[in-house]
Design a protein around this motif. Structure first.
Motif, PDB file in Angstrom:
ATOM      1  N   ILE A 192      -8.983  91.009 121.299  1.00 43.29           N
ATOM      2  CA  ILE A 192      -8.465  89.826 120.609  1.00 43.29           C
ATOM      3  C   ILE A 192      -9.056  89.664 119.205  1.00 43.29           C
ATOM      4  N   GLY A 193      -9.708  90.699 118.705  1.00 49.14           N
ATOM      5  CA  GLY A 193     -10.236  90.627 117.351  1.00 49.14           C
ATOM      6  C   GLY A 193      -9.158  90.353 116.319  1.00 49.14           C
ATOM      7  N   HIS A 194      -7.947  90.846 116.589  1.00 49.52           N
ATOM      8  CA  HIS A 194      -6.851  90.638 115.644  1.00 49.52           C
ATOM      9  C   HIS A 194      -6.354  89.198 115.645  1.00 49.52           C
ATOM     10  N   ARG A 195      -6.839  88.399 116.607  1.00 47.88           N
ATOM     11  CA  ARG A 195      -6.442  86.986 116.687  1.00 47.88           C
ATOM     12  C   ARG A 195      -7.642  86.074 116.418  1.00 47.88           C
ATOM     13  N   ARG A 196      -8.605  86.589 115.668  1.00 41.35           N
ATOM     14  CA  ARG A 196      -9.889  85.931 115.464  1.00 41.35           C
ATOM     15  C   ARG A 196      -9.759  84.505 114.954  1.00 41.35           C
ATOM     16  N   ALA A 197      -8.751  84.193 114.196  1.00 47.65           N
ATOM     17  CA  ALA A 197      -8.591  82.846 113.640  1.00 47.65           C
ATOM     18  C   ALA A 197      -8.164  81.824 114.687  1.00 47.65           C
ATOM     19  N   ASP A 198      -7.817  82.298 115.889  1.00 44.61           N
ATOM     20  CA  ASP A 198      -7.241  81.415 116.901  1.00 44.61           C
ATOM     21  C   ASP A 198      -8.255  80.852 117.892  1.00 44.61           C
ATOM     22  N   TYR A 199      -9.529  81.233 117.780  1.00 41.28           N
ATOM     23  CA  TYR A 199     -10.487  80.782 118.791  1.00 41.28           C
ATOM     24  C   TYR A 199     -11.895  80.637 118.225  1.00 41.28           C
ATOM     25  N   VAL A 200     -12.681  79.862 118.937  1.00 37.25           N
ATOM     26  CA  VAL A 200     -14.115  79.722 118.672  1.00 37.25           C
ATOM     27  C   VAL A 200     -14.832  80.830 119.432  1.00 37.25           C
ATOM     28  N   LEU A 201     -15.669  81.568 118.730  1.00 38.46           N
ATOM     29  CA  LEU A 201     -16.395  82.690 119.325  1.00 38.46           C
ATOM     30  C   LEU A 201     -17.850  82.299 119.554  1.00 38.46           C
ATOM     31  N   ARG A 221     -20.901  94.775 117.138  1.00 38.03           N
ATOM     32  CA  ARG A 221     -20.068  95.009 118.321  1.00 38.03           C
ATOM     33  C   ARG A 221     -18.798  94.157 118.295  1.00 38.03           C
ATOM     34  N   LEU A 222     -18.926  92.930 117.804  1.00 32.53           N
ATOM     35  CA  LEU A 222     -17.789  92.015 117.749  1.00 32.53           C
ATOM     36  C   LEU A 222     -16.884  92.278 116.551  1.00 32.53           C
ATOM     37  N   GLN A 223     -17.317  93.173 115.665  1.00 33.95           N
ATOM     38  CA  GLN A 223     -16.544  93.547 114.480  1.00 33.95           C
ATOM     39  C   GLN A 223     -16.145  92.317 113.660  1.00 33.95           C
ATOM     40  N   THR A 224     -17.151  91.469 113.419  1.00 38.42           N
ATOM     41  CA  THR A 224     -16.939  90.266 112.640  1.00 38.42           C
ATOM     42  C   THR A 224     -18.175  90.017 111.788  1.00 38.42           C
ATOM     43  N   ASP A 225     -18.037  89.150 110.806  1.00 35.08           N
ATOM     44  CA  ASP A 225     -19.201  88.813 109.981  1.00 35.08           C
ATOM     45  C   ASP A 225     -19.733  87.424 110.292  1.00 35.08           C
ATOM     46  N   HIS A 226     -19.157  86.769 111.329  1.00 39.34           N
ATOM     47  CA  HIS A 226     -19.565  85.395 111.639  1.00 39.34           C
ATOM     48  C   HIS A 226     -19.292  85.079 113.105  1.00 39.34           C
ATOM     49  N   ILE A 227     -20.305  84.558 113.784  1.00 42.54           N
ATOM     50  CA  ILE A 227     -20.179  84.077 115.160  1.00 42.54           C
ATOM     51  C   ILE A 227     -20.280  82.558 115.128  1.00 42.54           C
ATOM     52  N   ASP A 228     -19.288  81.873 115.666  1.00 37.05           N
ATOM     53  CA  ASP A 228     -19.200  80.421 115.506  1.00 37.05           C
ATOM     54  C   ASP A 228     -20.329  79.662 116.190  1.00 37.05           C
ATOM     55  N   LEU A 229     -20.750  80.130 117.348  1.00 35.57           N
ATOM     56  CA  LEU A 229     -21.790  79.462 118.124  1.00 35.57           C
ATOM     57  C   LEU A 229     -22.702  80.517 118.730  1.00 35.57           C
ATOM     58  N   MET A 230     -23.994  80.440 118.422  1.00 32.56           N
ATOM     59  CA  MET A 230     -24.948  81.411 118.961  1.00 32.56           C
ATOM     60  C   MET A 230     -25.984  80.680 119.815  1.00 32.56           C
ATOM     61  N   TYR A 231     -26.065  81.089 121.076  1.00 30.30           N
ATOM     62  CA  TYR A 231     -27.018  80.501 122.020  1.00 30.30           C
ATOM     63  C   TYR A 231     -28.298  81.341 122.121  1.00 30.30           C
ATOM     64  N   LEU A 232     -29.419  80.660 122.342  1.00 34.66           N
ATOM     65  CA  LEU A 232     -30.589  81.309 122.936  1.00 34.66           C
ATOM     66  C   LEU A 232     -30.315  81.338 124.433  1.00 34.66           C
ATOM     67  N   GLY A 269     -22.678  80.056 113.009  1.00 35.44           N
ATOM     68  CA  GLY A 269     -22.369  78.675 112.673  1.00 35.44           C
ATOM     69  C   GLY A 269     -23.287  77.722 113.414  1.00 35.44           C
ATOM     70  N   ALA A 270     -22.846  77.230 114.563  1.00 32.17           N
ATOM     71  CA  ALA A 270     -23.612  76.255 115.339  1.00 32.17           C
ATOM     72  C   ALA A 270     -24.678  76.933 116.193  1.00 32.17           C
ATOM     73  N   LEU A 271     -25.688  76.147 116.574  1.00 27.09           N
ATOM     74  CA  LEU A 271     -26.808  76.635 117.393  1.00 27.09           C
ATOM     75  C   LEU A 271     -26.688  76.083 118.810  1.00 27.09           C
ATOM     76  N   GLY A 272     -26.976  76.946 119.810  1.00 27.11           N
ATOM     77  CA  GLY A 272     -26.914  76.527 121.197  1.00 27.11           C
ATOM     78  C   GLY A 272     -28.108  77.001 122.003  1.00 27.11           C
ATOM     79  N   LEU A 273     -28.277  76.391 123.168  1.00 29.17           N
ATOM     80  CA  LEU A 273     -29.317  76.753 124.127  1.00 29.17           C
ATOM     81  C   LEU A 273     -28.674  76.947 125.488  1.00 29.17           C
ATOM     82  N   SER A 274     -29.312  77.731 126.353  1.00 29.35           N
ATOM     83  CA  SER A 274     -28.774  77.961 127.692  1.00 29.35           C
ATOM     84  C   SER A 274     -29.879  77.899 128.733  1.00 29.35           C
ATOM     85  N   GLU A 275     -29.621  77.163 129.824  1.00 25.20           N
ATOM     86  CA  GLU A 275     -30.541  77.023 130.967  1.00 25.20           C
ATOM     87  C   GLU A 275     -31.938  76.573 130.520  1.00 25.20           C
TER      88      GLU A 275
END
Length: 317
Positions: free
Chosen positions: A50-59, A91-102, A128-134
């Protein structure tokens, strides 16, 4: 996750791509991956499918928990986080990840240092945004003091209630999205598990509540839950998802699946409206102590920072 990791059998790349594109077609706009899932394979799948549809979703992706010397391991050092983010971007073939979790708390590294690495990646335009998990409410507050946290992800379903100890309310107070993973209890509340005859490598075989006498006991409760779903005119998965979504306006559910039919079923949960009486009946089925067996194995629990329930059963070696 299930397209590349944890549950057997793993579907083919073509099957995974078909499901991801169908999800987009159905209006799903949030995709959650991680460096851990298939040790990078899931990120590569998203890029190709779905990389070709990158504008359609939050990654969204995750770092800290991943491959360390060929095995699952934690590394929350800032330099490791920086390297992990760069690898995920490739790996994601992008220059920006919308939300990155620890992905997990590395207790050997102050949370402030790990969050600082995310802040620098954000300043560099990589995330973009910062996240945490567990992680616990205390850890969330410490992290939030360094930089606003956008999302806290942890397991939550009618049968896993740990977030209700503290983090669910902490997220509401601080304006943090609460992201519920495994909202159908790894398939147990979707009527997908009837025995512990899992495929080779299936993660559920390592978790005490999903096998042996524990599972047999828990299936009796699941049967009552399934009957309630039928009475209310929904499937068990839809009932579980609707319950999760009823817990607050800040709650998001991220069910996973390998099946297009199950994907369509999950999306149907948005049409299920639960009244207080139905919620009370669900809560009664999963009263404290009703479910038997620990949530995680000893090794997995050691990497979890979420609060424990009173008298919660833990796995032992």
């Amino acid at each position: 996750m299930s397209l590349s990791h944890a549950y057997a059998p793993i579907p083919s790349a073509d099957q995974g791509a078909a499901l991801l594109n169908k999800a987009l077609d159905l209006g799903i706009t949030h995709f959650d991956t991680a460096a851990l899932y298939g040790f990078g394979a899931n990120e590569r799948l998203l890029a190709s499918a779905i990389g070709h549809r990158r504008a359609d979703y939050v990654l969204a992706s995750k770092c800290v928990l991943g491959e360390v010397n060929g095995k699952r391991g934690l590394d929350g050092r800032p330099e490791a986080i920086a390297a992990s983010i760069d690898a995920s971007l490739e790996r994601l073939q992008t220059d920006h990840i919308d939300l990155m979790y620890l992905h997990r708390l590395d207790r050997n590294v102050p949370i402030e240092e790990s969050v600082g690495a995310l802040v620098r990646a954000k300043e560099a335009g990589k995330i973009g945004a910062l996240g945490l998990s567990e992680m616990s409410a205390e850890t969330v507050r410490r992290a939030h003091a360094v930089h606003p946290i956008a999302a806290l992800q942890t397991e939550y379903s009618p049968m896993v209630r740990n977030p209700e100890v503290a983090v669910l309310e902490t997220c509401r107070e601080l304006g943090i999205a609460f992201v519920a993973f495994s909202p159908v209890a790894r398939g147990l509340l979707a009527d997908r598990i009837r025995s512990d005859a899992y495929g080779e490598g299936d993660l559920r075989s390592q978790f005490p509540r999903y096998s042996g006498d524990n599972l047999r006991h828990n299936l009796a409760i699941v049967d009552a839950f399934n009957a309630l779903a039928a009475e209310l005119g929904s499937t068990p998965a839809q009932l579980s998802l609707a319950w999760v979504l009823s817990r607050g306006a800040h709650v998001i559910a991220i069910p996973g699946t390998t099946s297009i039919a199950h994907l369509e079923e999950d999306v149907g949960a948005t049409d299920v409206v639960l009244n207080d009486a139905a919620i009370a009946r669900i809560d009664a089925l999963f009263a404290p102590g009703a479910i038997r067996g620990a949530r995680y194995s000893v090794a997995a629990q050691a990497q979890v920072g979420t609060e424990l329930l009173p008298n919660e059963e833990l796995a032992s070696d």
